[in-house]
Design a protein around this motif. Structure first.
Motif, short mmCIF file in Angstrom:
data_model
loop_
_atom_site.label_atom_id
_atom_site.label_comp_id
_atom_site.label_asym_id
_atom_site.label_seq_id
_atom_site.Cartn_x
_atom_site.Cartn_y
_atom_site.Cartn_z
N ILE A 46 26.22 50.56 31.45
CA ILE A 46 25.37 49.82 32.37
C ILE A 46 24.57 48.74 31.64
N GLN A 47 24.45 48.89 30.31
CA GLN A 47 23.78 47.84 29.53
C GLN A 47 24.69 46.62 29.33
N HIS A 48 25.98 46.78 29.61
CA HIS A 48 26.93 45.69 29.37
C HIS A 48 27.49 45.08 30.64
N MET A 49 27.53 45.86 31.73
CA MET A 49 28.17 45.37 32.95
C MET A 49 27.56 46.05 34.17
N ASP A 50 27.74 45.41 35.33
CA ASP A 50 27.14 45.91 36.57
C ASP A 50 28.02 46.90 37.30
N SER A 51 29.33 46.69 37.21
CA SER A 51 30.23 47.53 38.02
C SER A 51 31.53 47.77 37.27
N ARG A 52 32.25 48.81 37.73
CA ARG A 52 33.58 49.12 37.19
C ARG A 52 34.50 49.39 38.36
N ARG B 200 29.54 49.90 41.80
CA ARG B 200 28.32 49.61 41.05
C ARG B 200 28.00 50.75 40.08
N LEU B 201 27.61 50.42 38.86
CA LEU B 201 27.18 51.44 37.91
C LEU B 201 25.74 51.85 38.18
N SER B 202 25.45 53.13 38.02
CA SER B 202 24.09 53.63 38.20
C SER B 202 23.64 54.32 36.92
#
Ligand code: ZN
Length: 394
Positions: free
Chosen positions: A329-335, A339-341
């Motif tokens: 989550i420190q590198h990207m918003d979603s996979r 959305r990453l939480s």
């Protein structure tokens, strides 16, 4: 484009044999085995002037540039140092590949009179060490840092040596810059992991040019002029942590190790077969998770195993109520469109099930799940995969 096969970086012999073609290599790397000393190594050796790629999360060989594994090794390195060095004495430490400075900060805390020279080429992270006290930053590759002979008490190198073009020369250089009796704390990925039942992701990633076993790395450390004082934990399938003291001159003649060569070849053969079987079973794992539809299902771990579950197993992550990953989550918003939480999102989520897609950190994550969502049933990756393989065999 036909690059000539290099000689073995350790024994120097022209004895590399093709062993394995990594899946999804963006650099056309192949894995070779030295028939003389047994060291597993990739070629062609990477042109280090190449521009850095963007962060990529995949189960294939092109995984990389998120560099989130190293920070977890700080505690192990500090425990080793506490055992073998007097941290209350003034000491000079060379931190090879200082990354975000997490180890440097921990060391400065534990060693109040120590000074650090931190070497880090990556412009994204080098600045992290700039603000630390008693620390000099050299923004360069370790091979280009001009360090004086016998100037350090300790050299620390964590998950760096496997990236270097010439690890044997670098180890000999670590010995050169250490004072007599100086300490080397060296940590690297462990080749033995590929022999596990649960291997799924491509282990031979583009960023790693060398793939050490305890035997090959131990021999290389000794041949560089060290005496090993602490060997890796035999229960740790992921890391090889050595502690060694500078004790003599480097060796020039590296003896053959036919047993290690056979071991490495068998390991790569079993890896290829196990990984293929696990990938073939992933569709069953996806089906098991999809049968939970109607329940609130969260998944923790959005990295390489998750990527394989989606891309190879066809799992549709849209059914998840939460996709948790404390580090990505420190590198990207979603996979994969979800959305990453952060972990604390599990609090109050009323999750019925939490799927833990992690191997190395499964225990830690499970403990966190029990704290944040005690009502949830936990499904561990290893169990999910084992059931999927049984279903495939039936
Ligand atoms: Zn060799």
């Amino acid at each position: 484009m036909h690059a000539e096969l290099p000689s073995c970086d350790f024994c120097g012999k022209d004895s590399l044999s093709f062993a394995y073609q990594p899946e999804g290599s963006s650099r056309g790397l192949k894995v070779y085995l030295c028939r003389h000393c047994g060291l597993v190594q990739s070629a062609p050796r990477i042109d280090r002037t190449e521009k850095r790629h963007a962060a990529a999360v995949s189960g294939g060989a092109d995984w990389g540039n998120v560099r989130y594994g190293k920070g977890f090794r700080t505690q192990a390195a500090m425990e080793a140092l506490a055992r073998h060095a007097d941290l209350q004495q003034a000491a000079t430490l060379l931190d090879v590949g200082s990354n975000r400075g997490r180890f440097a900060a921990a060391f400065l805390d534990a060693a109040p009179k120590a000074h650090i020279t931190a070497v880090e080429p990556d412009e994204r992270y080098a600045g992290s060490c700039q603000d630390l006290p008693r620390t000099q930053l050299i923004w360069s590759r370790i091979e280009d840092a001009k360090l004086a002979d016998a100037s350090f008490d300790i050299v620390h190198s964590c998950h760096t040596i496997e990236h270097l073009a010439h690890p044997f020369a670098s180890l000999k250089d670590h010995a050169r810059v250490l004072k007599p009796g100086g300490l080397l704390v060296l940590d690297a990925p462990n080749l033995v992991l590929i022999g596990g039942d649960d291997i799924l992701e491509e282990w031979f990633i583009d960023k790693h040019l060398y793939h050490f076993s305890e035997v090959t790395l131990g021999r290389m450390i000794e041949a560089a002029g060290f005496t090993i004082v602490q060997r890796p934990d035999p229960n740790d399938r992921i890391n090889l942590l050595f502690v060694a003291r500078k004790s003599g001159m480097p060796q020039t003649e590296i003896a053959a190790d036919p047993a290690e060569t056979v071991r490495a070849l068998n390991l790569i053969t079993s890896y290829t077969a196990t990984r293929a079987a696990n990938r073939a079973a992933l569709a069953n794992a996806a089906r098991e998770l999809e049968s939970l539809k109607g329940q609130r299902v969260a998944l923790w771990g959005a990295g390489r195993l998750f990527d394989s579950l989606v891309r190879v197993g066809g799992f549709d992550p849209a059914m998840l109520t939460h996709l948790i990953d404390a580090h990505l989550i420190q590198h990207m918003d979603s996979r994969h469109g979800v959305r990453l939480s952060p972990p604390h999102a599990l609090t109050g989520s009323m999750a019925d099930v939490v799927v833990v897609m992690s191997r190395g950190f499964a225990d830690e994550i499970m403990a966190e799940v029990m704290r944040l969502a005690p009502q949830a049933r936990v499904i561990l990756y290893a169990d999910l995969l084992a059931r999927a393989r049984l279903a495939k065999a039936a």
